[in-house]
Design an enzyme around this catalytic site. Structure first.
Site, mmCIF file in Angstrom:
data_model
loop_
_atom_site.group_PDB
_atom_site.id
_atom_site.type_symbol
_atom_site.label_atom_id
_atom_site.label_comp_id
_atom_site.label_asym_id
_atom_site.label_seq_id
_atom_site.Cartn_x
_atom_site.Cartn_y
_atom_site.Cartn_z
ATOM 1 N N PRO B 264 12.690 -84.347 34.938
ATOM 2 C CA PRO B 264 11.313 -83.949 34.644
ATOM 3 C C PRO B 264 10.938 -83.923 33.169
ATOM 4 C CG PRO B 264 12.650 -82.008 35.081
ATOM 5 C CD PRO B 264 13.566 -83.193 35.217
ATOM 6 N N CYS B 265 11.809 -84.405 32.289
ATOM 7 C CA CYS B 265 11.534 -84.171 30.870
ATOM 8 C C CYS B 265 10.242 -84.842 30.394
ATOM 9 C CB CYS B 265 12.718 -84.610 30.005
ATOM 10 S SG CYS B 265 13.145 -86.342 30.180
ATOM 11 N N ARG B 266 9.821 -85.931 31.086
ATOM 12 C CA ARG B 266 8.599 -86.608 30.645
ATOM 13 C C ARG B 266 7.448 -86.455 31.645
ATOM 14 N NH1 ARG B 266 7.100 -88.139 26.049
ATOM 15 N NH2 ARG B 266 6.141 -90.024 26.859
#
Lengths: 348, 320
Positions: B264-266
């Site tokens: 989910p980092c982006r």
């Protein structure tokens, strides 16, 4: 056309397929380790004397839902929630997660053996008969009318090797053989059988049934269609009233199968119930299926079949023939997620 | 490599423990969701696409900031009819085009990853995030995945081939649809017109990632015989640009074992882009539709899995 093709043949059923989620084995392992220790003593859970070297859980559940995709049948799923989280929960009657439309509960029994030898030595034929007899008893005692899920009762035998984290298991979906095979006179998509008004009314009634948390988990039901095309869904216990009200009556059930030429497995015991309790001869049934979670009259099937139970099976004492073992046992190894040493290595 | 990731996970865990959940909406500004917005969007997904449901999960794994009975979302038994590599050659432009609209000029955008024909691109919307920017920092992603089913211990597992049903009652059962050529009634002898597929299926789940303040998607695969799929094989169903980069195998917050997950980092940045595209087309995005938009974005990462994310909801028509 499909109606010509289907006419006069023996009604064949798409067998259930099982799926055992990893969470089920984690729960079973912690039940064994936390509550039982590693000793092999049997636990008298069911109130009957048990053989040494195994325990049975009479209250496990599995889940299924109507088919919701034209290309994939739904399967019967065992999850962590299929087992109680500890043995203290055993006394209360099983809370079956009612209200989740995608997880309609079905009762079952787990027989877990403590050695591979005892697993192999199980008399599977008599186990199947024993479970089938429970279904027949529930038909004769009218329990089915109160809780129709017992018609789809399943059971599983397993050998849980907690030293190697290997789980061997074999499921059965007992189906009663109470007479000569049903003969199908007609089997077609519901859309071809009903007029437009009937199809619309039926879809609306079924969607409402599926949206209510009170009825969404009820696998077997009755469909009445009035002369003004209005469809009504009713509980199984109302079958007598439905028969007498002069409306068209169909025996409906949640069909996990996606096949257009065959109903799914849950219809088998339903036909046994119908022929022994309600009526024999010519009956109509509805295989209820969905698309994207909504009633679909193109996938749902309406069938007409002739059923006739043998005289023997009308006797509540009879031990019926039964079928329903899955073709093979399955084995899964969960060392990767259970072995503390491996977990330590992967965490290092 | 692995150490970097573990350090990051530890850091993330600490941050999650000491910071409260987001309460002020930053949906349009940052593309992220507060906890209550996640629940709202989840309720809407379940209502509009009822094959999705909320799950309570294991009591011991519950997150206190989410309602007990709404810990994560799941849809089960989703067919995956073919592998991503074959999909990439014949991508049907209809799905992703609507939202993600256009390709980067350099052909490096979302649509390029699933083989959208180049001639369909227009220049209306400027660059959606490129693959490069979506990768987790180089080298941080992958753990080796040892064999799932025993591996070296195989010799200890009872051999099922030696253990066939000796006298199968079912043999004489005429009413099973999978008729009876062989010794068991399930063995396929299906009608010739049978279009039944032996296909992989997936359970797709969505959790709330408190650190990134976005939903997070998890994939649990099953093979044609409904046995769990080794996580390694799940990568065959992921867009090859994402396999092992944005999609990795990790511990699921509510379920046992390793599951493939889109990192989910982006997510926040991509969702922000999508929201900006909508606004530029005169559509006012509503937060309860977040998960529909989100799942359309995920569909570009996992193009082969046919989970429900479509619905007839009004996003306004696109301007081309």
């Amino acid at each position: 056309s499909s109606s010509d093709k289907g006419s006069g043949r023996i009604l064949q059923f798409d067998p259930f397929q099982s799926l055992v989620d990893e969470g089920f084995w984690h729960r079973l392992s912690s039940l064994k380790l936390d509550s039982l220790g590693l000793d092999q003593s049997p636990i008298p859970l069911t109130g009957t004397p048990l053989l040494p070297s195994f325990f049975s859980l009479a209250f496990s559940v599995c889940f299924y839902a109507p088919c919701s995709h034209p290309k994939v049948s739904n399967r019967l799923t065992l999850l962590a929630e299929s087992l109680p989280s500890d043995f203290k929960e055993l006394q209360f009657s099983l809370e079956r997660a009612h209200g989740n439309r995608n997880r309609c509960p079905v009762p079952g029994t787990l027989y877990n053996m403590n050695t591979f030898e005892s697993f192999k030595a199980l008399d599977r034929d008599s186990l199947l008969k024993k479970e089938a007899k429970k279904i027949l008893d529930d038909i004769h005692s009218a329990k089915v009318e109160e809780d129709s899920a017992v018609l789809s009762r399943f059971f599983i035998i397993s050998f849980a090797d907690l030293k190697k984290w290997n789980f061997l298991h074999w499921l059965a979906f007992p189906a009663l053989v109470v007479g000569p095979p049903a003969v199908v006179l007609n089997l077609r998509p519901a859309r071809e059988v009903f007029n437009q008004g009937e199809a619309q009314s039926l879809s609306a009634a079924l969607n409402e049934w599926r949206n209510s948390s009170l009825t969404t988990g009820v696998l077997y039901f009755l469909v009445s269609i009035a002369s003004n095309s209005r469809a009504t869904i009713r509980q199984l216990k109302d079958w007598k009233a439905c028969q007498d009200d002069g409306q068209k009556l169909l025996f409906g059930f949640y069909d996990p199968s996606c096949r257009l030429d065959n109903p799914g497995w849950p219809l088998r015991n339903y036909l046994a119930f119908i022929s022994l309790r309600c009526q024999d001869g010519k009956i109509q049934f509805l295989c209820y299926r969905e698309k994207r979670g909504f009633a679909d009259m193109g996938l749902s099937l309406v069938g007409e079949a002739v059923i006739s139970p043998s005289k023997d099976c009308r006797d509540p004492q009879c031990v019926p023939k039964a079928v329903g073992w899955e073709p093979k046992p399955k084995s899964i190894n969960l060392a990767e997620s259970m072995n503390p040493e491996r977990l330590a290595v992967s965490a290092a | 490599m692995v150490l970097t990731q573990r350090l990051h996970e530890a850091f993330k865990g600490t941050v999650e423990r000491i910071t409260g959940p987001r309460t002020v909406s930053a949906f349009k500004e940052k593309g992220v969701l507060s906890v209550s917005e996640f629940v709202l969007a989840g309720d809407n997904l379940v209502a509009k696409c009822p094959t999705w449901s909320w799950e309570a999960g294991e009591t011991s794994k519950r997150k206190s900031y989410l309602p007990d009975d709404k810990q994560y979302l799941i849809t089960r038994n989703v067919p995956c009819l073919r592998r991503a590599s074959s999909m990439e050659e014949e991508y049907d432009a209809a799905g992703g085009e609507f939202l993600l609209g256009n390709d980067d000029d350099d052909g490096d955008g979302w649509l390029a990853t699933h083989g959208m024909p180049k001639e369909t691109k227009s220049s209306e919307v400027e660059g959606l995030p490129s693959m490069e920017s979506l990768e987790i920092s180089k080298g941080a992603a992958i753990r080796s995945i040892p064999a799932y089913f025993g591996g070296e211990e195989e010799e200890d597992i009872p051999d099922m081939e030696d253990y066939e049903d000796p006298e199968n009652l079912i043999e004489t059962d005429t009413a099973s649809a999978h008729a009876t050529l062989q010794s068991t009634y399930f063995v396929a002898n299906e009608p010739e017109d049978d279009n039944i597929l032996r296909t992989r299926t997936y359970d797709v789940s969505i959790t709330y990632d408190k650190y990134y303040q976005t939903p997070r998607v998890w994939l649990t695969g099953y093979d044609e015989s409904r046995m769990p799929l080794q996580p390694e094989l799940v990568f065959e169903d992921v867009s090859q640009d994402h396999a092992r980069k944005t999609v990795t195998t990790e511990d699921h917050p509510h379920l046992p074992g390793k599951h493939a997950s889109v990192h989910p980092c982006r997510h926040g940045a991509v969702m922000k882009k999508i929201i900006d595209v909508l606004i530029s087309r005169g559509v006012e995005p509503e937060v309860d539709k977040y998960l529909f938009l989100f799942l359309k974005f995920i569909a570009s990462v996992v193009p082969t899995i046919e989970y429900d994310y479509t619905m007839d909801f009004d996003l306004g028509s696109s301007s081309h």
